[in-house]
Design an enzyme around this catalytic site. Structure first.
Site, PDB file in Angstrom:
ATOM      1  CG  LEU A  18     -18.938  -0.955   5.047  1.00 61.08           C
ATOM      2  CD1 LEU A  18     -18.663   0.393   5.410  1.00 61.08           C
ATOM      3  CD2 LEU A  18     -20.271  -1.192   5.228  1.00 61.08           C
ATOM      4  CB  ALA A  19     -19.676  -4.111  -1.294  1.00 63.03           C
TER       5      ALA A  19
ATOM      6  CE1 TYR B 182      -3.114  -2.864   0.674  1.00 62.29           C
ATOM      7  CE2 TYR B 182      -3.413  -2.532   2.754  1.00 62.29           C
ATOM      8  CZ  TYR B 182      -3.673  -3.244   1.673  1.00 62.29           C
ATOM      9  OH  TYR B 182      -4.512  -4.339   1.727  1.00 62.29           O
TER      10      TYR B 182
ATOM     11  CG  LEU C  31     -22.684  -3.701   1.007  1.00 64.38           C
ATOM     12  CD1 LEU C  31     -22.188  -4.762   1.772  1.00 64.38           C
ATOM     13  CD2 LEU C  31     -24.045  -4.171   0.425  1.00 64.38           C
TER      14      LEU C  31
ATOM     15  N   GLY D 157     -24.939   2.651   0.765  1.00 65.78           N
ATOM     16  CA  GLY D 157     -25.914   3.264   0.043  1.00 65.78           C
ATOM     17  C   GLY D 157     -25.652   4.513  -0.565  1.00 65.78           C
ATOM     18  CE  LYS D 158     -20.423   6.662   1.137  1.00 63.04           C
ATOM     19  NZ  LYS D 158     -18.797   7.378   1.561  1.00 63.04           N
TER      20      LYS D 158
ATOM     21  N   GLY E 256     -17.734   0.576  -0.286  1.00 67.35           N
ATOM     22  CA  GLY E 256     -18.432   1.603  -0.048  1.00 67.35           C
ATOM     23  C   GLY E 256     -19.745   1.555  -0.615  1.00 67.35           C
TER      24      GLY E 256
END
Length: 272
Positions: free
Chosen positions: A203-204, A43, A208, A210-211, A206
């Site tokens: 959260l996949a 990273y 999941l 919902g954004k 982001g």
């Protein structure tokens, strides 16, 4: 070794989060009662002009403050391409571990993980490398991430046969959307062998939260857009609808603005 039930993934450190902000995130995470921090030697090598190790260096600078090392369980990884291709050879692991220790400003890594398998190096050679690091006190436990079920099982068998330390953890891609690979290929083995599981992309990327509801939402996030698009289909819409319904029952929906109809509340909405 026990950890709090959330792990802070640090692949954004030095990429789209600068060092002062990264340090504030680490402080807030620990102050909230959590203790597991996960990074990698690679990273953020994917960023132009980056060589890898940027995240480890930022964490290492944070650890220079007295007392901080004792507050965290520190995990990092080896095996991703750092300029020579992916490798899990013994000499490569031993060399890369020294680099990680130097960047992290520590004398030991609590959990050292195979980031990616190279499919060529015999699993015995890899596990012997980890055994040498554990014997030297430079690593406490070892785990695996992107390793096929067959190679993962073979590694466990070799460790048992040769009396070597084994993989104690698995870090797979696993969330409400990405379920099949883990559930069909790893879950039974992890239960059978009592392997701890630390899912990544919980959260996949982001999705999941919902954004992101339509492709144009993903286009607004250059860092995650390519990963998000794969979720923005009919199945993804059904998943978000189910989450919306559950969140509504628990009064956990907020309305952030015109980009989406709703956003699932929770830890991801807090400042850190």
């Amino acid at each position: 070794m026990r950890i709090a039930p959330l792990v802070l993934g640090c692949n954004v450190f030095g990429w789209n989060v600068d060092e002062p902000t990264s340090h504030r995130i680490l402080d807030a995470f620990v102050d909230a009662g959590f203790n597991a921090v996960d990074t990698s030697d690679s990273y953020s090598r994917w960023v132009p002009s980056h060589a890898g190790g940027e995240s480890e260096t930022i964490i290492g600078n944070w650890l220079k403050s007295p007392g901080k090392r004792d507050k965290i369980m520190l995990a990092t990884k080896v095996g991703e391409d750092m300029g020579e291709g992916r490798s899990l050879r013994k000499d490569y692991i031993l060399r890369e571990c020294e680099g990680s220790l130097r960047r992290l400003n520590t004398d030991h890594i609590d959990l050292y993980q195979t980031h990616f398998d190279d499919d060529v190096t015999p699993v015995a050679e890899t596990m012997e490398a980890y055994a040498a690091l554990i014997k030297a006190g430079k690593v406490r436990l070892v785990g695996a991430s992107n390793v096929s079920p067959n190679r993962f099982k073979a590694s466990l068998e070799v460790s048992k046969t040769l009396g070597l330390p084994r993989y104690e953890t698995l870090q797979p891609l696993y969330n409400l959307s990405d379920r099949n690979e883990f559930e069909s290929g790893y879950a039974a083995l992890c239960r059978q062998e009592n392997i701890s599981v630390i899912p990544y992309y919980g959260l996949a990327a982001g999705f999941l939260t919902g954004k992101y509801r339509v492709p144009t939402d993903a286009d607004g996030n250059p860092a995650r857009g390519a990963r998000l698009r794969k979720y923005l289909d009919a199945r993804g819409t059904r998943i978000l609808k189910a989450l919306d319904e559950v969140a509504s029952r628990h009064n956990a929906i907020r309305h952030p603005g015109p980009r989406s109809n709703s956003m699932i509340g929770g830890a991801q909405d807090r400042a850190w």
